[in-house]
Write a protein that holds these residues in place. Structure first.
Motif, PDB file in Angstrom:
ATOM      1  N   PHE A 147      -1.025   1.783   4.683  1.00  0.00           N
ATOM      2  CA  PHE A 147       0.040   2.690   5.104  1.00  0.00           C
ATOM      3  C   PHE A 147       0.096   2.717   6.629  1.00  0.00           C
ATOM      4  CE2 PHE A 147      -1.760   3.967   1.079  1.00  0.00           C
ATOM      5  CZ  PHE A 147      -0.647   4.110   0.277  1.00  0.00           C
ATOM      6  N   PRO A 148       0.802   1.755   7.254  1.00  0.00           N
ATOM      7  CA  PRO A 148       0.822   1.694   8.716  1.00  0.00           C
ATOM      8  C   PRO A 148       1.648   2.799   9.375  1.00  0.00           C
ATOM      9  CG  PRO A 148       2.179  -0.048   7.789  1.00  0.00           C
ATOM     10  CD  PRO A 148       1.504   0.640   6.638  1.00  0.00           C
ATOM     11  N   THR A 149       2.643   3.335   8.670  1.00  0.00           N
ATOM     12  CA  THR A 149       3.455   4.418   9.222  1.00  0.00           C
ATOM     13  C   THR A 149       3.612   5.509   8.166  1.00  0.00           C
ATOM     14  OG1 THR A 149       5.612   3.584   8.501  1.00  0.00           O
ATOM     15  CG2 THR A 149       4.770   2.742  10.624  1.00  0.00           C
ATOM     16  N   ALA A 150       4.274   6.589   8.560  1.00  0.00           N
ATOM     17  CA  ALA A 150       4.422   7.742   7.664  1.00  0.00           C
ATOM     18  C   ALA A 150       5.364   7.488   6.500  1.00  0.00           C
ATOM     19  CB  ALA A 150       4.899   8.955   8.457  1.00  0.00           C
ATOM     20  N   ASP A 151       6.084   6.349   6.479  1.00  0.00           N
ATOM     21  CA  ASP A 151       6.974   6.090   5.352  1.00  0.00           C
ATOM     22  C   ASP A 151       6.984   4.642   4.873  1.00  0.00           C
ATOM     23  OD1 ASP A 151       8.297   4.997   7.487  1.00  0.00           O
ATOM     24  OD2 ASP A 151      10.177   6.048   7.149  1.00  0.00           O
ATOM     25  N   SER A 152       6.257   3.735   5.536  1.00  0.00           N
ATOM     26  CA  SER A 152       6.229   2.347   5.080  1.00  0.00           C
ATOM     27  C   SER A 152       4.821   1.973   4.626  1.00  0.00           C
ATOM     28  CB  SER A 152       6.698   1.395   6.175  1.00  0.00           C
ATOM     29  OG  SER A 152       5.754   1.337   7.224  1.00  0.00           O
ATOM     30  N   MET A 153       4.779   1.096   3.637  1.00  0.00           N
ATOM     31  CA  MET A 153       3.503   0.655   3.087  1.00  0.00           C
ATOM     32  C   MET A 153       3.612  -0.813   2.693  1.00  0.00           C
ATOM     33  SD  MET A 153       3.626   2.235  -0.804  1.00  0.00           S
ATOM     34  CE  MET A 153       2.256   1.288  -1.418  1.00  0.00           C
ATOM     35  N   GLN A 154       2.468  -1.431   2.510  1.00  0.00           N
ATOM     36  CA  GLN A 154       2.376  -2.740   1.900  1.00  0.00           C
ATOM     37  C   GLN A 154       1.272  -2.662   0.856  1.00  0.00           C
ATOM     38  OE1 GLN A 154       1.657  -3.163   5.582  1.00  0.00           O
ATOM     39  NE2 GLN A 154       3.836  -3.127   5.978  1.00  0.00           N
ATOM     40  N   TYR A 155       1.400  -3.446  -0.218  1.00  0.00           N
ATOM     41  CA  TYR A 155       0.318  -3.502  -1.186  1.00  0.00           C
ATOM     42  C   TYR A 155       0.173  -4.923  -1.708  1.00  0.00           C
ATOM     43  CZ  TYR A 155       3.517  -3.577  -5.185  1.00  0.00           C
ATOM     44  OH  TYR A 155       4.462  -3.917  -6.097  1.00  0.00           O
ATOM     45  N   MET A 156      -1.026  -5.219  -2.197  1.00  0.00           N
ATOM     46  CA  MET A 156      -1.333  -6.534  -2.736  1.00  0.00           C
ATOM     47  C   MET A 156      -2.187  -6.365  -3.984  1.00  0.00           C
ATOM     48  SD  MET A 156      -3.486  -9.745  -1.104  1.00  0.00           S
ATOM     49  CE  MET A 156      -4.777  -8.670  -0.560  1.00  0.00           C
ATOM     50  N   VAL A 157      -1.820  -7.072  -5.049  1.00  0.00           N
ATOM     51  CA  VAL A 157      -2.682  -7.177  -6.207  1.00  0.00           C
ATOM     52  C   VAL A 157      -3.761  -8.174  -5.803  1.00  0.00           C
ATOM     53  CG1 VAL A 157      -2.865  -7.823  -8.639  1.00  0.00           C
ATOM     54  CG2 VAL A 157      -0.778  -6.697  -7.784  1.00  0.00           C
ATOM     55  N   VAL A 158      -5.019  -7.739  -5.780  1.00  0.00           N
ATOM     56  CA  VAL A 158      -6.114  -8.587  -5.318  1.00  0.00           C
ATOM     57  C   VAL A 158      -6.155  -9.856  -6.175  1.00  0.00           C
ATOM     58  CG1 VAL A 158      -8.622  -8.750  -5.024  1.00  0.00           C
ATOM     59  CG2 VAL A 158      -7.420  -6.652  -4.388  1.00  0.00           C
ATOM     60  N   GLY A 159      -6.238 -10.973  -5.505  1.00  0.00           N
ATOM     61  CA  GLY A 159      -6.258 -12.268  -6.173  1.00  0.00           C
ATOM     62  C   GLY A 159      -4.964 -13.030  -6.012  1.00  0.00           C
ATOM     63  N   THR A 160      -3.878 -12.317  -5.701  1.00  0.00           N
ATOM     64  CA  THR A 160      -2.604 -13.008  -5.533  1.00  0.00           C
ATOM     65  C   THR A 160      -2.393 -13.463  -4.092  1.00  0.00           C
ATOM     66  OG1 THR A 160      -1.340 -11.005  -5.017  1.00  0.00           O
ATOM     67  CG2 THR A 160      -1.539 -11.614  -7.358  1.00  0.00           C
ATOM     68  N   GLY A 161      -2.943 -12.715  -3.136  1.00  0.00           N
ATOM     69  CA  GLY A 161      -2.760 -13.043  -1.727  1.00  0.00           C
ATOM     70  C   GLY A 161      -1.376 -12.726  -1.189  1.00  0.00           C
ATOM     71  N   ILE A 162      -0.551 -12.019  -1.955  1.00  0.00           N
ATOM     72  CA  ILE A 162       0.823 -11.731  -1.544  1.00  0.00           C
ATOM     73  C   ILE A 162       0.966 -10.235  -1.277  1.00  0.00           C
ATOM     74  CG2 ILE A 162       3.256 -11.795  -2.227  1.00  0.00           C
ATOM     75  CD1 ILE A 162       2.444 -14.094  -4.162  1.00  0.00           C
ATOM     76  N   TRP A 163       1.354  -9.897  -0.044  1.00  0.00           N
ATOM     77  CA  TRP A 163       1.611  -8.502   0.310  1.00  0.00           C
ATOM     78  C   TRP A 163       3.058  -8.174  -0.007  1.00  0.00           C
ATOM     79  CZ3 TRP A 163      -1.903  -4.936   1.569  1.00  0.00           C
ATOM     80  CH2 TRP A 163      -3.164  -5.371   1.986  1.00  0.00           C
ATOM     81  N   HIS A 164       3.296  -7.034  -0.639  1.00  0.00           N
ATOM     82  CA  HIS A 164       4.636  -6.559  -0.965  1.00  0.00           C
ATOM     83  C   HIS A 164       4.952  -5.363  -0.077  1.00  0.00           C
ATOM     84  CE1 HIS A 164       4.897  -9.080  -4.529  1.00  0.00           C
ATOM     85  NE2 HIS A 164       3.614  -8.788  -4.709  1.00  0.00           N
ATOM     86  N   ASP A 165       6.199  -5.279   0.369  1.00  0.00           N
ATOM     87  CA  ASP A 165       6.635  -4.180   1.225  1.00  0.00           C
ATOM     88  C   ASP A 165       7.189  -3.042   0.383  1.00  0.00           C
ATOM     89  OD1 ASP A 165       6.051  -5.539   3.635  1.00  0.00           O
ATOM     90  OD2 ASP A 165       7.934  -6.652   3.464  1.00  0.00           O
ATOM     91  N   GLY A 166       7.059  -1.840   0.920  1.00  0.00           N
ATOM     92  CA  GLY A 166       7.602  -0.686   0.228  1.00  0.00           C
ATOM     93  C   GLY A 166       7.728   0.515   1.129  1.00  0.00           C
ATOM     94  N   THR A 167       8.280   1.555   0.568  1.00  0.00           N
ATOM     95  CA  THR A 167       8.366   2.854   1.228  1.00  0.00           C
ATOM     96  C   THR A 167       7.651   3.857   0.330  1.00  0.00           C
ATOM     97  OG1 THR A 167      10.463   3.362   0.153  1.00  0.00           O
ATOM     98  CG2 THR A 167      10.572   2.308   2.337  1.00  0.00           C
ATOM     99  N   TYR A 168       7.283   5.001   0.907  1.00  0.00           N
ATOM    100  CA  TYR A 168       6.545   5.976   0.112  1.00  0.00           C
ATOM    101  C   TYR A 168       6.701   7.376   0.668  1.00  0.00           C
ATOM    102  CZ  TYR A 168       2.958   6.590   3.701  1.00  0.00           C
ATOM    103  OH  TYR A 168       2.307   6.919   4.853  1.00  0.00           O
ATOM    104  N   THR A 169       6.398   8.335  -0.181  1.00  0.00           N
ATOM    105  CA  THR A 169       6.145   9.712   0.244  1.00  0.00           C
ATOM    106  C   THR A 169       4.796  10.091  -0.355  1.00  0.00           C
ATOM    107  OG1 THR A 169       7.296  10.681  -1.642  1.00  0.00           O
ATOM    108  CG2 THR A 169       8.580  10.378   0.385  1.00  0.00           C
ATOM    109  N   TYR A 170       4.049  10.863   0.385  1.00  0.00           N
ATOM    110  CA  TYR A 170       2.715  11.293  -0.027  1.00  0.00           C
ATOM    111  C   TYR A 170       2.674  12.800   0.147  1.00  0.00           C
ATOM    112  CZ  TYR A 170      -2.419  11.695   0.047  1.00  0.00           C
ATOM    113  OH  TYR A 170      -3.727  12.032  -0.209  1.00  0.00           O
ATOM    114  N   THR A 171       2.389  13.513  -0.937  1.00  0.00           N
ATOM    115  CA  THR A 171       2.332  14.971  -0.874  1.00  0.00           C
ATOM    116  C   THR A 171       1.030  15.458  -1.497  1.00  0.00           C
ATOM    117  OG1 THR A 171       3.530  15.163  -2.975  1.00  0.00           O
ATOM    118  CG2 THR A 171       4.844  15.280  -0.945  1.00  0.00           C
TER     119      THR A 171
END
Length: 153
Positions: free
Chosen positions: A71-95
């Motif tokens: 979570f590099p910023t307050a609304d953007s994120m990246q995630y990766m399923v371990v083993g795939t080596g591919i980062w996916h971009d996304g947005t989020y809210t955390y409460t």
């Protein structure tokens, strides 16, 4: 002989006020307040999800998978399923709707059509605990744990 400190500590232990501060006792029928916390924000952290519960899009649902989110910023994120080596971009809210519980609502944005999902995190200690997907209830045949780690600058 003077023992006022010993008498005060003994009385506090006997009444439970020294160890509990006199608050936080659950009333009959209520769950006790959690003795752990979830982070108050996700920005600047890694979130490691492990289990046999589908945690995010593309994670295998039938066997154990591990997903790392950052979570590099307050609304953007990246995630990766371990083993795939591919980062996916996304947005989020955390409460944090209540002590010891957090909700992560996220949307994967690097696909043709956005994919949304929600995770409910319950702490076991101040850095880890269990999670469920959406409004699902914990189940004995599903294992789903999380751990937060701080990102290095």
């Amino acid at each position: 002989m003077r023992y006022p400190a010993r008498v005060a500590i003994g009385a506090a232990l006997a009444t439970g006020t020294l160890l509990t501060g006199g608050v936080g006792h659950a009333q009959p029928g209520e769950s006790p307040a959690p003795q752990c916390t979830v982070p108050d924000q996700a920005v600047g952290k890694f979130l490691i999800l492990r289990g046999n519960s589908p945690s995010v899009p593309l994670a295998p649902a039938s066997d154990f998978s591990m997903v790392v989110a950052r979570f590099p910023t307050a609304d953007s994120m990246q995630y990766m399923v371990v083993g795939t080596g591919i980062w996916h971009d996304g947005t989020y809210t955390y409460t944090v709707p209540e002590p010891g519980r957090a909700v992560l609502d996220a949307t994967q944005t690097d696909t043709g059509q956005p994919i949304s999902y929600s995770l409910s995190l319950r702490c076991s200690d101040n850095m880890s605990g269990n999670f469920t997907v959406g409004d699902s209830e914990p189940s004995p045949d599903r294992t789903a744990t999380y751990m937060f780690q701080n990102m290095r600058p």
